[in-house]
Design an enzyme around this catalytic site. Structure first.
Site, short mmCIF file in Angstrom:
data_model
loop_
_atom_site.label_atom_id
_atom_site.label_comp_id
_atom_site.label_asym_id
_atom_site.label_seq_id
_atom_site.Cartn_x
_atom_site.Cartn_y
_atom_site.Cartn_z
N ARG A 96 0.83 -1.21 0.00
CA ARG A 96 0.00 0.00 0.00
C ARG A 96 0.87 1.27 0.00
O ARG A 96 0.53 2.26 -0.63
CB ARG A 96 -0.93 -0.02 1.21
CG ARG A 96 -1.84 1.18 1.33
CD ARG A 96 -2.75 1.07 2.54
NE ARG A 96 -3.82 0.12 2.35
CZ ARG A 96 -3.91 -1.07 2.94
NH1 ARG A 96 -2.96 -1.46 3.78
NH2 ARG A 96 -4.92 -1.86 2.71
N TYR A 97 1.94 1.25 0.73
CA TYR A 97 2.83 2.40 0.86
C TYR A 97 4.13 2.11 0.13
O TYR A 97 4.59 0.96 0.10
CB TYR A 97 3.12 2.69 2.33
CG TYR A 97 1.89 2.93 3.17
CD1 TYR A 97 1.22 4.15 3.13
CD2 TYR A 97 1.40 1.94 4.01
CE1 TYR A 97 0.10 4.37 3.91
CE2 TYR A 97 0.28 2.16 4.80
CZ TYR A 97 -0.37 3.38 4.74
OH TYR A 97 -1.48 3.60 5.50
N ARG A 100 7.27 0.09 2.11
CA ARG A 100 7.03 -1.04 3.00
C ARG A 100 5.90 -1.92 2.47
O ARG A 100 5.02 -1.46 1.76
CB ARG A 100 6.71 -0.57 4.42
CG ARG A 100 5.55 0.39 4.53
CD ARG A 100 5.71 1.23 5.80
NE ARG A 100 4.63 2.16 6.03
CZ ARG A 100 4.57 3.37 5.49
NH1 ARG A 100 5.49 3.78 4.63
NH2 ARG A 100 3.58 4.19 5.79
N CYS A 109 -4.16 -17.32 14.96
CA CYS A 109 -3.77 -16.47 16.08
C CYS A 109 -3.88 -17.28 17.37
O CYS A 109 -4.62 -18.27 17.45
CB CYS A 109 -4.69 -15.25 16.19
SG CYS A 109 -4.62 -14.12 14.78
N CYS A 113 -9.69 -11.84 18.38
CA CYS A 113 -10.36 -10.64 18.86
C CYS A 113 -11.71 -10.50 18.18
O CYS A 113 -11.83 -10.74 16.98
CB CYS A 113 -9.51 -9.40 18.58
SG CYS A 113 -7.82 -9.51 19.21
N CYS A 116 -11.69 -7.99 15.12
CA CYS A 116 -10.61 -8.14 14.13
C CYS A 116 -11.06 -7.72 12.74
O CYS A 116 -12.10 -8.16 12.24
CB CYS A 116 -10.16 -9.60 14.10
SG CYS A 116 -8.86 -9.92 12.89
N ARG A 118 -9.60 -8.59 10.07
CA ARG A 118 -9.39 -9.71 9.14
C ARG A 118 -10.17 -10.93 9.59
O ARG A 118 -9.81 -12.07 9.28
CB ARG A 118 -7.89 -10.03 9.03
CG ARG A 118 -7.07 -8.94 8.36
CD ARG A 118 -5.70 -9.43 7.93
NE ARG A 118 -4.98 -8.36 7.27
CZ ARG A 118 -3.84 -7.82 7.73
NH1 ARG A 118 -3.31 -8.29 8.84
NH2 ARG A 118 -3.25 -6.84 7.08
N ASP A 279 -12.23 -0.52 12.85
CA ASP A 279 -12.52 -0.68 11.42
C ASP A 279 -13.94 -1.19 11.20
O ASP A 279 -14.56 -1.76 12.11
CB ASP A 279 -11.52 -1.67 10.80
CG ASP A 279 -10.10 -1.13 10.80
OD1 ASP A 279 -9.91 0.02 10.38
OD2 ASP A 279 -9.18 -1.86 11.23
N ASP A 316 -7.96 3.88 9.44
CA ASP A 316 -7.64 3.25 8.16
C ASP A 316 -8.81 3.54 7.23
O ASP A 316 -9.92 3.04 7.44
CB ASP A 316 -7.45 1.74 8.34
CG ASP A 316 -6.07 1.28 7.94
OD1 ASP A 316 -5.64 1.70 6.85
OD2 ASP A 316 -5.44 0.54 8.69
N LYS A 323 -3.76 4.85 6.25
CA LYS A 323 -4.07 5.44 7.55
C LYS A 323 -3.99 6.96 7.47
O LYS A 323 -3.12 7.51 6.80
CB LYS A 323 -3.09 4.95 8.61
CG LYS A 323 -3.17 3.47 8.91
CD LYS A 323 -2.16 3.10 9.98
CE LYS A 323 -2.19 1.59 10.21
NZ LYS A 323 -1.71 0.84 9.03
#
Length: 363
Positions: A96-97, A100, A109, A113, A116, A118, A279, A316, A323
């Site tokens: 995206r950037y 990076r 995981c 959460c 989450c 995702r 999100d 985001d 972001k």
């Protein structure tokens, strides 16, 4: 307070197990089975031990124990709320950037959460990790894009990998000349701190690149003695630590809790980094705050806790646009009046008490 001894418990993965542990009412099982059929459930012994079953609004339970509210979707919610797919040139990579990339190695995981972003992509029934072919393709993509200075290992949680495999991956990345930083995003030091042992720490240190770790925690109770010891093992090895937190209704959306969390991070040698606005993931509306509430909380932190304790409050932008900082604004400049010399115009600046001052001051 009747909490479960983590030494006598196992990771809870089914609503029936949660009920047997006294964490959800038996009457709610039918709805919670529907939630668990769609979104992964796992609560580690370390986190189970932090939950007060007598508190219906326990902030740890609110993060990890499934709720029937997750079956309610709101307009605008999306399975890919931050637009990863729009920036995925090859499997496993999000670029995206410019300097990076995200490298999504695993899709499991230690704990899942309830907020989450995702949540549609991780857990049982999903691929547990990138395939060997996808891994090689991702490395080749990084190798051929010399603008990539930083690789961020995410998923899922990259610290769910074995220390042996993680050591191989770190060596592969450090062997790419233009990759100077490898950052890992993880909840493992909080959710399963014993996993951060000497072998894991050794695997994370590699010649040729600098390792950083972003630790995810949302409530000061998560940074108990075991989690602090795990973070200390990383910091003592010379690995810089930063924090990631999500602003969550009923968890950390009051100034005292947020200040205590940020102070706990700093005490653990973890620099507060991001406070994410929730999100638009499906079924998470009950955990999101308003942006205005988040901005007021950031105002409350400013000046009342050390500058070391100040995270960036970020959103985001849905659709993959990255972001954006959305904290409160303290500086404004009034519009000039006709004939007014711009040198004479002064800024209005608000201090942490809410008082307005002019800058530069009048002589």
């Amino acid at each position: 307070m009747n909490r479960i001894d983590p030494k006598l418990a196992a990771t809870l993965r089914q609503p029936r197990e949660l009920a047997d542990a006294g964490l959800v009412p038996v009457a709610a099982l039918a709805e919670l089975e529907q939630v668990a059929a769609r979104y992964a459930v796992a609560v580690t012994p370390e986190l189970t031990a932090l939950i007060d079953p007598a508190d219906a609004n326990d902030p740890i339970a609110r993060q990890f124990i499934p709720s029937a509210d997750e079956l309610v979707e709101q307009p605008g919610e999306s399975a890919d709320p931050i637009g990863d797919d729009a920036h995925s040139p090859v499997a496993g990579i999000v670029h995206r950037y410019p300097d990076r990339v995200l490298f999504k190695l695993v899709h499991v995981c230690a704990v899942y959460c309830r907020f989450c972003f995702r949540r549609e992509m991780v857990g049982p029934g999903k691929a547990s990790a990138v395939s060997d072919d996808a891994y090689r393709g991702a490395l080749e993509y990084i190798r051929t894009h010399q603008e990539v200075w930083e690789v961020i290992l995410t998923g899922g949680d990259p610290l769910m990998l074995s220390s042996r495999r993680l050591s191989e991956i770190m060596a592969d990345l450090a062997g790419i000349d233009h990759v100077k930083i490898v950052r890992l995003h993880s909840r493992v030091p909080i959710a399963d701190p014993e996993r951060i042992n000497s072998d894991m720490v050794a695997a994370l240190r590699v010649d040729g690149a600098t390792t950083w770790i972003a630790i995810h925690a949302n409530h000061p109770r998560e940074l108990g003695a075991n989690a602090r010891a795990a973070c200390a093992r990383l910091a003592d090895a010379g690995i810089p630590l930063v924090s990631q937190s999500v602003l969550l209704r009923g968890v950390n959306d009051d100034a005292a809790t947020l200040a205590a969390l940020m102070r706990a991070f700093v005490e653990c040698r973890i620099k507060p980094y991001y406070l994410h606005h929730g999100d638009l993931a499906p079924g998470t509306a009950h955990l999101r705050t308003t942006i205005e509430a988040g901005q007021e909380l950031m105002r409350a932190l400013r000046g009342r806790v050390s500058g070391l304790c100040q995270p960036d409050y970020v959103l985001d932008i849905p659709g993959g646009y990255g972001k954006a900082p959305i904290g409160p604004t303290y500086l404004s400049q009034p519009a000039s009046r006709e004939g007014e010399d711009s040198v004479e115009r002064r800024y209005r600046i608000v201090d942490y008490c809410g008082d307005v001052h002019l800058y530069p001051p009048q002589p």
